[in-house]
Motif scaffolding. Structure first.
Motif, PDB file in Angstrom:
ATOM      1  N   ASP A  99      -0.861  -6.146   5.953  1.00 30.73           N
ATOM      2  CA  ASP A  99      -1.556  -5.499   7.081  1.00 30.73           C
ATOM      3  C   ASP A  99      -0.846  -5.736   8.411  1.00 30.73           C
ATOM      4  OD1 ASP A  99      -3.628  -4.573   5.390  1.00 30.73           O
ATOM      5  OD2 ASP A  99      -4.586  -6.540   5.464  1.00 30.73           O
ATOM      6  N   VAL A 100       0.433  -5.410   8.440  1.00 32.47           N
ATOM      7  CA  VAL A 100       1.225  -5.579   9.657  1.00 32.47           C
ATOM      8  C   VAL A 100       1.129  -4.307  10.507  1.00 32.47           C
ATOM      9  CG1 VAL A 100       3.553  -5.858  10.588  1.00 32.47           C
ATOM     10  CG2 VAL A 100       2.807  -7.232   8.628  1.00 32.47           C
ATOM     11  N   HIS A 102       2.306 -10.031  -5.465  1.00 31.41           N
ATOM     12  CA  HIS A 102       2.692 -10.946  -4.392  1.00 31.41           C
ATOM     13  C   HIS A 102       3.192 -10.153  -3.186  1.00 31.41           C
ATOM     14  CE1 HIS A 102       2.267 -14.073  -7.393  1.00 31.41           C
ATOM     15  NE2 HIS A 102       3.102 -13.429  -8.180  1.00 31.41           N
ATOM     16  N   ASN A 103       2.368 -10.050  -2.172  1.00 37.84           N
ATOM     17  CA  ASN A 103       2.739  -9.306  -0.973  1.00 37.84           C
ATOM     18  C   ASN A 103       3.637 -10.135  -0.066  1.00 37.84           C
ATOM     19  OD1 ASN A 103       1.484  -6.879  -1.479  1.00 37.84           O
ATOM     20  ND2 ASN A 103      -0.451  -7.493  -0.527  1.00 37.84           N
ATOM     21  N   ASP A 109       9.968   1.290   0.664  1.00 37.04           N
ATOM     22  CA  ASP A 109       8.790   1.934   1.226  1.00 37.04           C
ATOM     23  C   ASP A 109       7.610   0.980   1.189  1.00 37.04           C
ATOM     24  OD1 ASP A 109       9.729   4.395   2.024  1.00 37.04           O
ATOM     25  OD2 ASP A 109       9.392   5.351   0.082  1.00 37.04           O
ATOM     26  N   PRO A 110       6.681   1.123   2.139  1.00 37.54           N
ATOM     27  CA  PRO A 110       5.505   0.249   2.136  1.00 37.54           C
ATOM     28  C   PRO A 110       4.697   0.405   0.845  1.00 37.54           C
ATOM     29  CG  PRO A 110       5.663   1.468   4.208  1.00 37.54           C
ATOM     30  CD  PRO A 110       6.675   2.059   3.270  1.00 37.54           C
ATOM     31  N   THR A 111       4.122  -0.697   0.414  1.00 35.22           N
ATOM     32  CA  THR A 111       3.194  -0.636  -0.717  1.00 35.22           C
ATOM     33  C   THR A 111       1.887  -0.006  -0.258  1.00 35.22           C
ATOM     34  OG1 THR A 111       4.171  -2.702  -1.521  1.00 35.22           O
ATOM     35  CG2 THR A 111       2.129  -1.991  -2.549  1.00 35.22           C
ATOM     36  N   GLU A 112       1.481  -0.338   0.947  1.00 33.00           N
ATOM     37  CA  GLU A 112       0.300   0.257   1.573  1.00 33.00           C
ATOM     38  C   GLU A 112       0.615   0.506   3.041  1.00 33.00           C
ATOM     39  OE1 GLU A 112      -3.070  -2.250   1.025  1.00 33.00           O
ATOM     40  OE2 GLU A 112      -2.808  -2.404  -1.153  1.00 33.00           O
ATOM     41  N   GLY A 113      -0.152   1.417   3.645  1.00 38.98           N
ATOM     42  CA  GLY A 113       0.058   1.736   5.047  1.00 38.98           C
ATOM     43  C   GLY A 113       1.185   2.727   5.246  1.00 38.98           C
ATOM     44  N   ARG A 114       1.597   2.907   6.483  1.00 37.14           N
ATOM     45  CA  ARG A 114       2.631   3.889   6.796  1.00 37.14           C
ATOM     46  C   ARG A 114       3.425   3.444   8.026  1.00 37.14           C
ATOM     47  NH1 ARG A 114      -0.525   8.953   9.649  1.00 37.14           N
ATOM     48  NH2 ARG A 114      -1.805   7.690  11.071  1.00 37.14           N
ATOM     49  N   ASP A 118       1.719   0.946  10.842  1.00 34.64           N
ATOM     50  CA  ASP A 118       0.279   1.137  10.755  1.00 34.64           C
ATOM     51  C   ASP A 118      -0.273   0.474   9.490  1.00 34.64           C
ATOM     52  OD1 ASP A 118      -2.328   1.997  11.042  1.00 34.64           O
ATOM     53  OD2 ASP A 118      -1.917   4.074  10.447  1.00 34.64           O
ATOM     54  N   ASN A 119      -0.790  -0.759   9.624  1.00 34.75           N
ATOM     55  CA  ASN A 119      -1.383  -1.504   8.494  1.00 34.75           C
ATOM     56  C   ASN A 119      -0.450  -1.542   7.278  1.00 34.75           C
ATOM     57  OD1 ASN A 119      -3.898  -2.183   9.746  1.00 34.75           O
ATOM     58  ND2 ASN A 119      -4.545  -0.045   9.455  1.00 34.75           N
ATOM     59  N   VAL A 120       0.770  -1.942   7.518  1.00 35.64           N
ATOM     60  CA  VAL A 120       1.788  -1.934   6.470  1.00 35.64           C
ATOM     61  C   VAL A 120       1.704  -3.219   5.633  1.00 35.64           C
ATOM     62  CG1 VAL A 120       4.269  -2.051   6.014  1.00 35.64           C
ATOM     63  CG2 VAL A 120       3.367  -0.427   7.697  1.00 35.64           C
ATOM     64  N   SER A 121       1.652  -3.018   4.318  1.00 36.53           N
ATOM     65  CA  SER A 121       1.789  -4.121   3.356  1.00 36.53           C
ATOM     66  C   SER A 121       2.952  -3.790   2.445  1.00 36.53           C
ATOM     67  CB  SER A 121       0.508  -4.305   2.538  1.00 36.53           C
ATOM     68  OG  SER A 121      -0.572  -4.694   3.364  1.00 36.53           O
TER      69      SER A 121
END
Length: 593
Positions: free
Chosen positions: A370-371, A365-366, A403-408, A355-358
């Motif tokens: 938003d995957v 540097h990502n 772990d994701p930097t953002e999202g879940r 869910d919107n994983v970054s």
């Protein structure tokens, strides 16, 4: 051999050093009975040492000076008894302190191993294994010396120093004052010695870790070194680091060679002065010969603890540096760990949702941006994309290696960060691109994830992975040792043993990182058939490099620069994705040919 120049650190945090030393000493708490007994025996030894000069004075004045042979004989026997008792107490004290320090060493190594096992992949990515080996072995050994002989010797020296100084003052204040004039000089010189030795000890430990790392990498990459004919170059690189270590060791030797004799000289000068002045007082009748002998004996005991600082200060200094390096690991916080309210997962179905994983290994540097995608239970997802597109990052986040930097990431509708790591990973099977086996038997490697597996289950897993046939050709069969990292097996054989290891755990989710890249076409076909049957009912995520793997997929994700460029089945992507067609024609088709 030339001596490399030595550069010392600009500053040293002595307060931090003391804090780490204190934390090391607190490790003696579980062994407090042994420790207290060791120091009680030490006090007994010190008491005998302090009484002995007075006993010698009495023997000289009452036995030798009075020509009393009977008294002399019994006194000598008494002196022998005291010496025997002192030896017994010294033995008991040293033994108990050593057992306690060995316990501390055991605890340190156990805690370090547990910590290194628990730490996240991010930590192991940035820290060299040679550094960790050095800290676990050499640094812990220095801490063992600290909690055993070093502190025991320091305590013995302090008690002996105070007791001897008091005895000297009581016997003759004038001589005591003359004797103690050299003590501040001796203490000052010992302090300077320790202050210069500590930075060198830090540098030596760090350079030893560099040497360990260089050696470990050469041993691990021995085949690559030979394949590229780089033996001489690697020898030169090791020699460069070895020269640096030699330069530091030589500087340490020079420092020790200068200061230890200097400390001896200062203490001997004090003894010479006392013999001259004490002899004068004996001749005048102001001092008995026995008192002079006792005084000189006390003086040797007084200078001995201070001279001992020349040995203890460096040992404690080196232990301080080692303690800092050891606690740096123990204090490290894992980036991925169970949360306080984490709960064990029950039997999962395998519905996976990004869910919107970054994700970023090092901000800003990502690697992924938003995957979002979903995999239904039992489906097969194939990941395609050029190098660096984020394929490995996706599969590494499913078992929470990162772990994701953002999202879940949701599993059956639950954020995987809310589940315990063990319950999550125990239901995920992984076969990495570079299969790592342990230096033990094939049987133990296959049963690694299920220690209670029966022989029949191990054989079934090997058969499903098309490994049973080649295993049976070995003289020892499943008891064949595979060597370090499975070096005695071919790449394809290692891969099939790794697949068998994964299949035996019967996971709900399969992660295959190009799992058939190291086998020939015939074996790859057999494994694909086995995997196709075993993936039924299981969610599977595959980094694909072969056309046959892509055709198994219910869904294909095309990744480019950390984002999903296209998604769909083979036919759909071939029609509407130029990137897919390019990879299909340049990679997948060529691999199949």
């Amino acid at each position: 051999m030339a001596t490399a120049p030595v550069e010392l650190p600009a500053s040293l945090k002595s307060s931090e050093n003391r804090r780490y030393l204190w934390r090391s000493l607190q490790r003696l708490r579980p062994y407090w009975r042994l420790t207290i007994s060791a120091y009680a025996a030490l006090l007994g030894t010190t008491a005998i040492v302090l009484v002995t000069p007075q006993f010698i004075r009495w023997i000289v004045d009452q036995g030798i000076r009075q020509n009393d042979m009977r008294l002399l004989m019994w006194s000598v026997l008494g002196l022998l008894a005291l010496s025997a008792l002192r030896g017994g107490l010294t033995f008991a004290s040293g033994l108990m302190a050593e057992v306690a320090s060995q316990g501390v060493s055991y605890d340190f190594r156990r805690d370090l191993h547990e910590k290194l096992t628990e730490l996240s992949f991010a930590y192991h990515d940035r820290v060299e294994s040679g550094q960790l080996l050095s800290r676990t072995m050499q640094d812990v050994e220095r801490l063992r010396m600290l909690t055993g002989r070093s502190i025991l010797g320091l305590a013995n020296g302090v008690v002996l120093l105070i007791g001897t100084a008091a005895a000297l003052v009581i016997m003759n204040p004038t001589l005591a004052l003359m004797a103690m004039l050299a003590m501040p000089i001796l203490a000052h010189r010992a302090t300077i010695f320790g202050a210069r030795y500590r930075p060198l000890s830090v540098e030596i430990q760090q350079q030893l870790a560099v040497l360990t790392t260089r050696l470990e990498q050469n041993l691990r990459g021995a085949r690559i070194v030979k394949a590229f004919a780089q033996e001489d170059a690697e020898i030169d690189r090791f020699e460069t680091e070895n020269q640096k270590w030699f330069g530091l060791a030589a500087a340490t030797a020079r420092l020790t060679a200068l200061n230890i004799p200097l400390l001896d000289l200062i203490s001997n000068l004090a003894t010479v002065v006392i013999i001259w002045l004490g002899g004068y007082l004996v001749i005048r009748g102001s001092l008995t010969l026995g008192e002079l002998v006792a005084f000189i004996t006390y003086l040797a005991q007084l200078t001995s603890p201070i001279r001992r600082l020349g040995f203890l200060i460096p040992a404690i200094a080196m232990a301080g540096a080692s303690a800092e390096r050891v606690f740096e690991i123990l204090d490290e916080e894992a980036q991925v760990e169970d949360t306080e309210d984490a709960k064990p997962l029950g039997q999962i179905r395998g519905h996976l949702h990004f869910d919107n994983v970054s994700f970023s290994y090092a901000r800003p540097h990502n690697v992924l941006r938003d995957v979002s995608f979903e995999i239904e239970p039992g489906q097969v997802l194939a990941l395609l994309g050029p190098t660096g597109s984020g394929k490995s990052s996706i599969i590494n986040m499913i078992p929470r290696f990162y772990d994701p930097t953002e999202g879940r990431i949701l599993l059956d509708g639950h954020d995987i960060r809310e589940a315990t790591l063990h319950s999550l990973r125990s239901q995920i099977g992984i076969v990495l691109q570079e299969s790592t086996l342990f230096a033990t038997t094939i049987r133990e490697n296959i049963a690694f994830g299920r220690q209670d597996a029966t022989e029949e289950e191990i054989v079934e897993a090997a058969q499903a992975a098309q490994a049973h046939e080649f295993i049976e050709t070995f003289p020892d069969g499943y008891d064949t040792k595979v060597g370090e990292r499975g070096a005695t097996l071919s790449g394809g054989q290692r891969q099939r043993v790794a697949i068998a290891r994964t299949l035996l755990t019967d996971p709900r989710i399969l992660i295959l990182d190009d799992a058939t890249s190291s086998v020939d076409t015939q074996t790859e076909h057999l494994i694909q058939v086995a995997l196709a049957n075993l993936m039924k009912g299981r969610t599977s995520v595959i980094i694909a490099q072969r056309l046959s793997t892509v055709r198994l997929a219910d869904q294909i994700l095309m990744l480019e620069r950390g984002q999903i460029a296209a998604a769909g089945k083979h036919e759909e992507l071939f029609d509407r994705s130029a990137l897919y067609r390019k990879i299909f024609e340049e990679q997948l088709v060529k691999v199949e040919q």
